[in-house]
Design an enzyme around this catalytic site. Structure first.
Site, short mmCIF file in Angstrom:
data_model
loop_
_atom_site.label_atom_id
_atom_site.label_comp_id
_atom_site.label_asym_id
_atom_site.label_seq_id
_atom_site.Cartn_x
_atom_site.Cartn_y
_atom_site.Cartn_z
N ARG A 183 0.87 -1.16 -0.01
CA ARG A 183 -0.05 0.05 -0.02
C ARG A 183 0.91 1.34 0.02
O ARG A 183 0.65 2.31 -0.59
CB ARG A 183 -0.90 0.11 1.32
CG ARG A 183 -1.97 1.13 1.11
CD ARG A 183 -2.56 1.34 2.66
NE ARG A 183 -2.76 0.10 3.44
CZ ARG A 183 -3.86 -0.62 3.37
NH1 ARG A 183 -4.54 -0.26 2.34
NH2 ARG A 183 -4.06 -1.51 4.16
N TYR A 184 2.00 1.10 0.81
CA TYR A 184 2.71 2.63 0.86
C TYR A 184 3.97 2.24 -0.19
O TYR A 184 4.38 1.11 -0.23
CB TYR A 184 3.39 2.46 2.40
CG TYR A 184 2.17 2.68 3.46
CD1 TYR A 184 1.73 4.03 3.54
CD2 TYR A 184 1.79 1.77 4.29
CE1 TYR A 184 0.58 4.23 4.30
CE2 TYR A 184 0.99 1.87 5.20
CZ TYR A 184 0.14 3.11 5.46
OH TYR A 184 -0.80 3.47 6.34
N CYS B 54 -3.34 -18.13 14.95
CA CYS B 54 -2.72 -17.73 16.14
C CYS B 54 -2.99 -18.63 17.40
O CYS B 54 -3.79 -19.23 17.19
CB CYS B 54 -3.46 -16.15 16.26
SG CYS B 54 -3.59 -15.30 14.92
N ARG C 295 7.34 0.19 1.77
CA ARG C 295 6.86 -0.80 2.62
C ARG C 295 5.80 -1.80 2.34
O ARG C 295 5.16 -1.45 1.54
CB ARG C 295 6.85 -0.48 4.08
CG ARG C 295 6.11 0.40 4.53
CD ARG C 295 6.46 1.56 5.51
NE ARG C 295 5.63 2.38 6.11
CZ ARG C 295 5.10 3.37 5.36
NH1 ARG C 295 5.65 3.82 4.33
NH2 ARG C 295 4.48 4.16 6.07
N ASP D 216 -7.33 3.70 10.61
CA ASP D 216 -6.92 3.26 9.13
C ASP D 216 -7.90 3.58 8.54
O ASP D 216 -9.24 3.08 8.50
CB ASP D 216 -6.72 1.69 9.27
CG ASP D 216 -5.41 1.04 8.75
OD1 ASP D 216 -4.83 1.39 7.85
OD2 ASP D 216 -4.66 0.60 9.61
N ARG E 228 -8.64 -8.74 10.77
CA ARG E 228 -8.56 -9.59 9.63
C ARG E 228 -9.58 -10.87 10.05
O ARG E 228 -8.98 -12.20 9.35
CB ARG E 228 -7.00 -10.34 9.36
CG ARG E 228 -6.17 -9.06 8.99
CD ARG E 228 -4.95 -9.53 8.33
NE ARG E 228 -4.16 -8.01 8.10
CZ ARG E 228 -3.00 -7.82 8.69
NH1 ARG E 228 -2.41 -8.89 9.40
NH2 ARG E 228 -2.48 -6.84 8.68
N CYS F 222 -10.14 -8.85 15.95
CA CYS F 222 -9.09 -8.91 14.76
C CYS F 222 -9.75 -8.30 13.66
O CYS F 222 -10.74 -8.56 13.11
CB CYS F 222 -8.77 -10.20 14.48
SG CYS F 222 -7.65 -10.57 13.34
N CYS G 284 -8.41 -12.97 18.50
CA CYS G 284 -8.87 -11.97 19.38
C CYS G 284 -10.19 -11.57 18.49
O CYS G 284 -10.26 -11.47 17.36
CB CYS G 284 -7.79 -10.69 19.07
SG CYS G 284 -6.14 -11.31 19.39
N LYS H 296 -2.87 4.61 7.41
CA LYS H 296 -2.97 5.08 8.75
C LYS H 296 -3.13 6.70 8.71
O LYS H 296 -2.18 7.30 8.11
CB LYS H 296 -1.90 4.71 9.40
CG LYS H 296 -1.64 3.13 9.63
CD LYS H 296 -0.48 2.67 10.23
CE LYS H 296 -0.60 1.15 10.47
NZ LYS H 296 -0.18 0.66 9.04
N ASP I 157 -11.38 -1.22 13.66
CA ASP I 157 -11.50 -1.02 12.42
C ASP I 157 -12.92 -1.27 12.13
O ASP I 157 -13.71 -1.61 12.89
CB ASP I 157 -10.43 -1.77 11.46
CG ASP I 157 -9.27 -1.37 11.42
OD1 ASP I 157 -8.98 -0.22 11.40
OD2 ASP I 157 -8.27 -2.26 11.54
C1 PLP Z 1 0.57 -0.64 8.91
C2 PLP Z 1 0.90 -0.98 7.62
C3 PLP Z 1 2.35 -0.78 7.19
C4 PLP Z 1 3.42 -0.30 8.12
O1 PLP Z 1 3.14 1.08 8.53
P1 PLP Z 1 4.14 1.89 9.55
O2 PLP Z 1 3.30 2.93 9.73
O3 PLP Z 1 5.32 2.09 8.74
O4 PLP Z 1 4.31 1.05 10.78
C5 PLP Z 1 2.47 -1.36 6.12
N1 PLP Z 1 1.80 -1.82 5.06
C6 PLP Z 1 0.48 -1.98 5.46
C7 PLP Z 1 -0.47 -2.57 4.61
C8 PLP Z 1 0.04 -1.56 6.91
O5 PLP Z 1 -1.23 -1.78 7.13
S1 SF4 Z 2 -5.21 -9.55 16.33
FE1 SF4 Z 2 -5.91 -11.30 14.68
S2 SF4 Z 2 -3.98 -11.55 13.73
FE2 SF4 Z 2 -3.31 -10.54 15.75
S3 SF4 Z 2 -3.23 -12.37 17.27
FE3 SF4 Z 2 -5.24 -11.67 17.17
S4 SF4 Z 2 -6.55 -12.96 15.91
FE4 SF4 Z 2 -4.13 -13.08 15.41
#
Ligand code: PLP
Ligand code: SF4
Length: 386
Positions: free
Chosen positions: A130-131, A143, A134, A348, A152, A150, A147, A355, A311
């Protein structure tokens, strides 16, 4: 010749937080060697209603929610994390993070399956880019503890969505072909559910890519299964610095002696550790809780990094706080306590905007050549614009 002992460090620096053990509750009779073996903890996770009935007095609502939710998003709790649960209090912060609540089934009009647009920014399966510089790699969808908040949920805990070896090779190939990526987050699920060798092989493969300069390993194991961070594992990962660790402590009840020793072991081995807290209604949505966790983290040399607004994921809306809550928490911390204990509060952006940091407003006005602002204590100051 006189024997010289290493100097004894001052007591206050070493004594706090790390001594003792969390009481084991119903597992009091389990031998120490088993209890502190993460494989035993994984094998003995609580996953069914019956498992929990023996541990805590479930409410009717929790029972109904369990039956309705656990096949949509699995329930699993390590015995260690389960000992942090209050047997009698349904509002217990550990129970609410790990056991389905009736509200989980109530849809919210703004809910999304993929709130961060992670799939939309996926050039190859298992990788979000996305960025500009990175990328985020998903190496497993399992996991030790799932959680309920979560983000995801759409794929975590679902065995059919775990990345195949071949797909992981494709994702690593993508990174090799994209020299602009210098920072890779290894995430999931929780990467520490992989075997030591499998994880070390992934880290090694990423380290081979010349333009990648930083790796970050995102794991909640220090919170949910601290014994997973064995000396063997750290021996295997330590050669690959800079390998930063991101973890996820949310509440003072998670700040146990076991967790403190785990974080100190990581710091002693040269890992830089940061915390990403999720702001959760009724769990940590006040400055006092956040400050307590963050002070504790700093004592274990872990830097509070992010405070996330929950989220817009499906089944998470009961955790969400008003946006103002996070901003006010930051206002209550900044200036009042160590700057190192103040995280960035971020939202987000829905759909994949990334972010967005939200900060309290300190600027109260401006005139022709001065900015007028308030300090943390509410006093007004003027500063020349140029
Ligand atoms: C959070 C995130 C990152 C890392 O973000 P930083 O602000 O550098 O910690 C990179 N890629 C994705 C898709 C993210 O959600
Ligand atoms: S937040 Fe989601 S990915 Fe992270 S430890 Fe909890 S269940 Fe696993």
């Amino acid at each position: 010749m006189t024997q010289s002992n290493p100097p004894t460090p001052p007591k206050r620096l070493v004594d706090r937080d790390v001594h003792g053990h969390t009481p084991r509750g119903p597992w009091a009779e389990v031998a120490e060697a088993q209890w502190s073996d993460w494989r035993w903890q994984q094998r003995n996770r609580l996953t069914s209603l019956t498992d929990f009935e023996g541990l805590i007095s479930l409410t009717d609502g929790e029972r109904a929610a369990f039956e309705a939710c656990s096949d949509r998003f699995r329930v699993a709790v390590t015995p260690y994390y389960a000992t942090l649960m209050s047997p009698d209090d349904p509002s217990c912060p550990i129970r609410r993070q790990a056991l389905p609540q009736p509200e989980e089934l109530e849809p919210h009009p703004e809910d999304r399956l993929d709130p961060l647009g992670e799939e939309a920014y996926m050039p190859v399966p298992g990788l979000t880019h996305r960025y500009p510089d990175r990328a985020l790699l998903y190496v497993t969808h399992h996991c030790p503890v799932y959680c309920r908040h979560c983000t995801r949920k759409r794929k975590v805990s679902d065995p059919s969505s775990t990345l195949a070896k071949r797909q992981l090779d494709t994702a690593i190939g993508y990174l090799r072909d994209h020299p602009e990526v210098r920072d890779v987050l290894i995430s999931g699920g929780d990467p520490l559910t992989l075997s030591d060798d499998r994880l070390a092989a992934i880290v090694a493969a990423l380290t081979e890519i010349p333009h990648i300069e930083v790796l970050r390993l995102c794991t909640r194991n220090p919170v949910t299964l601290p014994s997973r961070l064995t000396d063997d594992l750290l021996d295997k990962l330590a050669p690959y610095q800079p390998l930063l660790i991101h973890t996820h402590f949310n509440h003072p009840a998670e700040c146990t002696p076991e967790a403190a020793r785990c974080l100190r072991r990581l710091a002693d081995r040269g890992f830089s550790v940061a915390n990403q807290m999720v702001l959760l209604r009724g769990i940590n949505d006040d400055a006092e809780r956040v400050r307590e966790v963050n002070h504790w983290l700093l004592r274990q040399r872990c830097r509070p990094y992010y405070l996330f607004q929950a989220d817009l994921a499906e089944g998470v809306s009961h955790f969400r706080t008003p946006i103002e809550t996070g901003v006010e928490i930051i206002r209550a911390l900044r200036g009042h306590t160590s700057g190192m204990a103040v995280p960035h509060f971020v939202v987000d952006a829905p759909g994949g905007g990334g972010k967005i940091p939200l900060v309290p407003e300190y600027v109260t006005g401006r005139d022709d050549d001065h900015l007028i602002f308030e300090n943390y204590a509410g006093d007004t100051y003027r500063y020349p614009l140029r």
